[in-house]
Write a protein that holds these residues in place. Sequence first.
Motif, PDB file in Angstrom:
ATOM      1  N   GLY A  84       0.850  -1.184   0.000  1.00 57.68           N
ATOM      2  CA  GLY A  84       0.000   0.000   0.000  1.00 57.68           C
ATOM      3  C   GLY A  84       0.885   1.233   0.000  1.00 57.68           C
ATOM      4  N   ARG A  85       0.845   2.028  -1.037  1.00 54.50           N
ATOM      5  CA  ARG A  85       1.797   3.129  -1.152  1.00 54.50           C
ATOM      6  C   ARG A  85       1.163   4.390  -1.726  1.00 54.50           C
ATOM      7  NH1 ARG A  85       5.633   1.224  -6.296  1.00 54.50           N
ATOM      8  NH2 ARG A  85       3.972   1.189  -7.874  1.00 54.50           N
ATOM      9  N   TRP A  86       1.791   5.531  -1.375  1.00 50.84           N
ATOM     10  CA  TRP A  86       1.495   6.835  -1.956  1.00 50.84           C
ATOM     11  C   TRP A  86       0.036   7.251  -1.768  1.00 50.84           C
ATOM     12  CZ3 TRP A  86       3.874   4.854  -7.134  1.00 50.84           C
ATOM     13  CH2 TRP A  86       5.257   4.674  -6.961  1.00 50.84           C
ATOM     14  N   ASN A  87      -0.451   7.109  -0.551  1.00 47.81           N
ATOM     15  CA  ASN A  87      -1.818   7.495  -0.236  1.00 47.81           C
ATOM     16  C   ASN A  87      -1.812   8.682   0.722  1.00 47.81           C
ATOM     17  OD1 ASN A  87      -3.300   5.071  -1.505  1.00 47.81           O
ATOM     18  ND2 ASN A  87      -1.706   4.141  -0.242  1.00 47.81           N
ATOM     19  N   ASP A  88      -2.834   9.484   0.655  1.00 48.37           N
ATOM     20  CA  ASP A  88      -2.846  10.685   1.472  1.00 48.37           C
ATOM     21  C   ASP A  88      -2.884  10.355   2.960  1.00 48.37           C
ATOM     22  OD1 ASP A  88      -2.843  13.592   1.389  1.00 48.37           O
ATOM     23  OD2 ASP A  88      -4.802  13.444   2.346  1.00 48.37           O
ATOM     24  N   GLU A  89      -3.471   9.224   3.320  1.00 48.72           N
ATOM     25  CA  GLU A  89      -3.483   8.878   4.746  1.00 48.72           C
ATOM     26  C   GLU A  89      -2.917   7.487   5.016  1.00 48.72           C
ATOM     27  OE1 GLU A  89      -6.377  10.142   7.412  1.00 48.72           O
ATOM     28  OE2 GLU A  89      -6.880  11.967   6.328  1.00 48.72           O
ATOM     29  N   TYR A  90      -3.619   6.416   4.694  1.00 49.23           N
ATOM     30  CA  TYR A  90      -3.203   5.093   5.156  1.00 49.23           C
ATOM     31  C   TYR A  90      -2.873   4.145   4.003  1.00 49.23           C
ATOM     32  CZ  TYR A  90      -5.435   6.779   9.430  1.00 49.23           C
ATOM     33  OH  TYR A  90      -5.787   7.533  10.519  1.00 49.23           O
ATOM     34  N   GLY A  91      -1.899   3.268   4.247  1.00 49.90           N
ATOM     35  CA  GLY A  91      -1.652   2.179   3.326  1.00 49.90           C
ATOM     36  C   GLY A  91      -2.697   1.092   3.505  1.00 49.90           C
ATOM     37  N   CYS A 127       3.328  -7.794   4.461  1.00 48.20           N
ATOM     38  CA  CYS A 127       2.902  -6.602   3.727  1.00 48.20           C
ATOM     39  C   CYS A 127       4.019  -5.553   3.715  1.00 48.20           C
ATOM     40  CB  CYS A 127       1.634  -6.022   4.334  1.00 48.20           C
ATOM     41  SG  CYS A 127       1.819  -5.390   6.022  1.00 48.20           S
ATOM     42  N   GLU A 128       3.867  -4.549   2.856  1.00 53.14           N
ATOM     43  CA  GLU A 128       4.790  -3.419   2.804  1.00 53.14           C
ATOM     44  C   GLU A 128       3.980  -2.151   2.568  1.00 53.14           C
ATOM     45  OE1 GLU A 128       8.925  -1.926   0.594  1.00 53.14           O
ATOM     46  OE2 GLU A 128       7.794  -3.628  -0.220  1.00 53.14           O
ATOM     47  N   ALA A 129       4.387  -1.080   3.237  1.00 54.53           N
ATOM     48  CA  ALA A 129       3.679   0.188   3.089  1.00 54.53           C
ATOM     49  C   ALA A 129       4.678   1.328   3.134  1.00 54.53           C
ATOM     50  CB  ALA A 129       2.636   0.354   4.201  1.00 54.53           C
ATOM     51  N   TYR A 130       4.516   2.291   2.224  1.00 51.56           N
ATOM     52  CA  TYR A 130       5.395   3.461   2.229  1.00 51.56           C
ATOM     53  C   TYR A 130       4.723   4.625   1.510  1.00 51.56           C
ATOM     54  CZ  TYR A 130       6.740   1.435  -2.358  1.00 51.56           C
ATOM     55  OH  TYR A 130       6.740   0.884  -3.622  1.00 51.56           O
ATOM     56  N   GLY A 131       5.167   5.838   1.870  1.00 52.85           N
ATOM     57  CA  GLY A 131       4.661   7.042   1.234  1.00 52.85           C
ATOM     58  C   GLY A 131       3.263   7.435   1.656  1.00 52.85           C
ATOM     59  N   ASN A 132       2.852   7.089   2.892  1.00 51.21           N
ATOM     60  CA  ASN A 132       1.492   7.369   3.362  1.00 51.21           C
ATOM     61  C   ASN A 132       1.492   8.485   4.402  1.00 51.21           C
ATOM     62  OD1 ASN A 132       0.044   5.090   1.962  1.00 51.21           O
ATOM     63  ND2 ASN A 132       1.611   3.945   3.068  1.00 51.21           N
ATOM     64  N   GLY A 133       0.486   9.365   4.324  1.00 51.42           N
ATOM     65  CA  GLY A 133       0.467  10.571   5.140  1.00 51.42           C
ATOM     66  C   GLY A 133       0.095  10.372   6.581  1.00 51.42           C
ATOM     67  N   ASP A 134      -0.506   9.254   6.916  1.00 51.50           N
ATOM     68  CA  ASP A 134      -0.713   8.912   8.325  1.00 51.50           C
ATOM     69  C   ASP A 134       0.154   7.704   8.638  1.00 51.50           C
ATOM     70  OD1 ASP A 134      -1.957   7.712  10.796  1.00 51.50           O
ATOM     71  OD2 ASP A 134      -3.177   9.510  10.635  1.00 51.50           O
ATOM     72  N   SER A 135      -0.348   6.502   8.473  1.00 50.21           N
ATOM     73  CA  SER A 135       0.481   5.334   8.771  1.00 50.21           C
ATOM     74  C   SER A 135       0.402   4.310   7.654  1.00 50.21           C
ATOM     75  CB  SER A 135       0.053   4.698  10.097  1.00 50.21           C
ATOM     76  OG  SER A 135      -1.287   4.259  10.036  1.00 50.21           O
ATOM     77  N   GLY A 136       1.431   3.486   7.596  1.00 50.10           N
ATOM     78  CA  GLY A 136       1.412   2.407   6.629  1.00 50.10           C
ATOM     79  C   GLY A 136       0.438   1.318   7.021  1.00 50.10           C
ATOM     80  N   VAL A 137       0.384   1.002   8.324  1.00 46.69           N
ATOM     81  CA  VAL A 137      -0.443  -0.080   8.853  1.00 46.69           C
ATOM     82  C   VAL A 137      -1.305   0.487   9.977  1.00 46.69           C
ATOM     83  CG1 VAL A 137      -0.389  -2.272  10.080  1.00 46.69           C
ATOM     84  CG2 VAL A 137       1.265  -1.838   8.258  1.00 46.69           C
ATOM     85  N   TYR A 138      -2.621   0.288   9.899  1.00 52.63           N
ATOM     86  CA  TYR A 138      -3.527   0.884  10.887  1.00 52.63           C
ATOM     87  C   TYR A 138      -4.643  -0.099  11.242  1.00 52.63           C
ATOM     88  CZ  TYR A 138      -6.869   4.215  12.948  1.00 52.63           C
ATOM     89  OH  TYR A 138      -7.736   4.877  13.792  1.00 52.63           O
ATOM     90  N   PRO A 139      -4.488  -0.862  12.318  1.00 47.72           N
ATOM     91  CA  PRO A 139      -5.578  -1.711  12.801  1.00 47.72           C
ATOM     92  C   PRO A 139      -6.410  -0.982  13.855  1.00 47.72           C
ATOM     93  CG  PRO A 139      -3.566  -2.298  13.916  1.00 47.72           C
ATOM     94  CD  PRO A 139      -3.226  -1.127  13.023  1.00 47.72           C
ATOM     95  N   GLY A 140      -7.140   0.034  13.453  1.00 47.84           N
ATOM     96  CA  GLY A 140      -7.862   0.875  14.402  1.00 47.84           C
ATOM     97  C   GLY A 140      -9.176   0.253  14.848  1.00 47.84           C
ATOM     98  N   ALA A 141      -9.573   0.592  16.071  1.00 44.76           N
ATOM     99  CA  ALA A 141     -10.849   0.129  16.630  1.00 44.76           C
ATOM    100  C   ALA A 141     -11.034  -1.364  16.431  1.00 44.76           C
ATOM    101  CB  ALA A 141     -12.020   0.906  16.016  1.00 44.76           C
TER     102      ALA A 141
END
Length: 681
Positions: free
Chosen positions: A226-233, A247-261
């Motif tokens: 998940g890459r180059w997104n304004d907020e999350y991968g 997984c791999e995540a980079y270039g995201n404006g909040d976090s690459g990995v987000y298991p929220g709630a």
Amino acid sequence: MKALVRLAVAGMFLLLGLASAAPAAAHDERQPVFPDGTGSVPAYRTDGPRLLVCKTDAADFTARIAGFPAELRTSNQALYDECQRSGYRHLQDAVDAARLPGTRILMLPGVYREEPSLAPPTGACSALDAPWSGNRLYQVMSYEQQVACPHVQNLVAVIGKRDLQIEGTGAGPLDVVVDGQYQKLNAIRADRANGFYLRNLTAQRTTFNAVYILETDGFVIDRAIGRWNDEYGFLTFADDHGLYTGCEAYGNGDSGVYPGAASNINADRGHQVDRYAIEITGCKSHHNLLGYSGTAGDSVWAHDNEFTNNAAGVATDSAFPDHPGMPQNHAKFERNVIGDNNEDYYRYVRDGTCAKPYAERGYEDGVVCPAVGLPPGTGVINPGGNYNIWRDNWVFGHAYAGFVTSWVPGFVRGDTGFAAQFDTSHHNRYLGNRLGVRRDGTRAPNGMDFWWDGQGRGSCWQRPAAGAEPRVLPACGADEMPAGLGVNRAVAEPGKTLKLYVCADYSLSERRIPAGCDWFGARGLDRIEVRAATGEAVLLGVLILVLWARLGRRDPLWTASSAVALAGLVVGVFGTAYEGTWLTSLGLALLGVGWLGVGWSLRRTGRRGLGWLTLALGVFALLGAVDRGLVMLPGTPVGPVWPRILLELVWVPWVAVRSARSVSSTRRAPAGVDRSPRHSS
């Protein structure tokens, strides 16, 4: 003591104006419905109903598979030939055609822009009756609206499908790309899609998330990028039985990995739990604002991952409203590499880059537009979490701190109940982490290993290698429980609370970067907490000098005590500026000794009331020196700083009024009348 806590809280609210603060939401979503927890983590399947997705440019396809191993190249060519006869050209068409649970969708190498999904909404979908997000960038749609209008926000929508597996057939995830072109919030959304399995592809270039999985019981994100997104991968929300792997995540404006709630299955437990709702393993998240974040990231087990070269490595928090499962609890981080997270992406806010249209910002060239404010150069941020375990991680090379732990009062997340103001930052464990050491054994010290605002009960820390703020933290015993009586603080240190409040006033949309915050470059007297300490020192110092000049110039003890107290005030300011040093405790010790001497001198001259008050200030200053430099005082709901500040609020006007009266009476006295001060309280 409860009355003292209430006074401290009232003073904090008055000082900071927190009662009128309006917290911002990092992620606006409909009120979620948690899965019932009867599902399971889906297994990867190689049989069952199958659908194919491919493009029609044969020359492009041949070039894409040319470098594959022979067997993989042959199998892809056969799939391509079959797909030309009976397959689909867009992923969404295949998703819509998947009628049976257990269907596999095989995506052949290529770039999928899903052109039909980009058509402007029509009819009811063009005028939705739905509330707007806090930043006014999108509407918060209901599940029914997502079903009726799947492409208002999503390039690919997997809604209500069961046991659907989407998989790229290339040699790696970059061979199959789902590209949002910054025209949709989400590249791939799975909503109430129990058993969803996503494997071996890349999702990119959205105004929110590359992959978004919501209200789903059982999912796997396997070898995806998940890459180059304004907020999350990768964002998963209100899910259970989830697995991120490889997984791999980079270039995201909040976090690459987000298991929220995540499903709040362990809310009523201690540290021993039966299972975790979400597991994250083998992932690499780098060059984002955060490698990992999880507001209300409950019951998450993250192990054997790499969170490196972000602004900050990991954040698990209770700091934003409208996330179910608050306060955050029961995350366990083991054997992760959390290192060199020092990127300063706020420069792109300052220079206007992040004010440009999404496609012109340069995300593909390394630009990241920070969605939230945080301290760059930090390994782990734990604002308001409970029962979290950080064990056997490599945490190194951070300019600011390895770990930051802080209080989040309930009103920040919209909970105004009195008890909710004290329900966070409890029972966290920091155990056996390799601090300031890379995995290969080379040294890479953190600026400091631990920063703590002082609030919380039942937490304990391992011994730091590069110092801590405060220097002395509650230690963990051999049984991984707090050694001794432990610490039970309901309220944080006031200077640190002031700092956190000021630093939180960041806004990407308004290009507002808080002045006075060292997270964003403030140094020395520009820092808000240093200014506050300097102002306090100047005020107290002036009044100490006034007292000495009016009453104690001929008293050697008073003169010496005043000098010691003034020295303590100066040293204390430097202690605030240079965190993690002995200066704070030394300054408090000098101030305490000085106040004891001044108080004793006041009593000797008959000013018993003011004398006793000054002696009490001295006692609490000395207790503060012990608390900050030797051992944190156990069992107290507030640190010694709060009683001292409350006493100062009485001492300052008392001395000011006394001195003013003394000056006035001296001026009115006629010639020949004794002008010496009266001995009274």
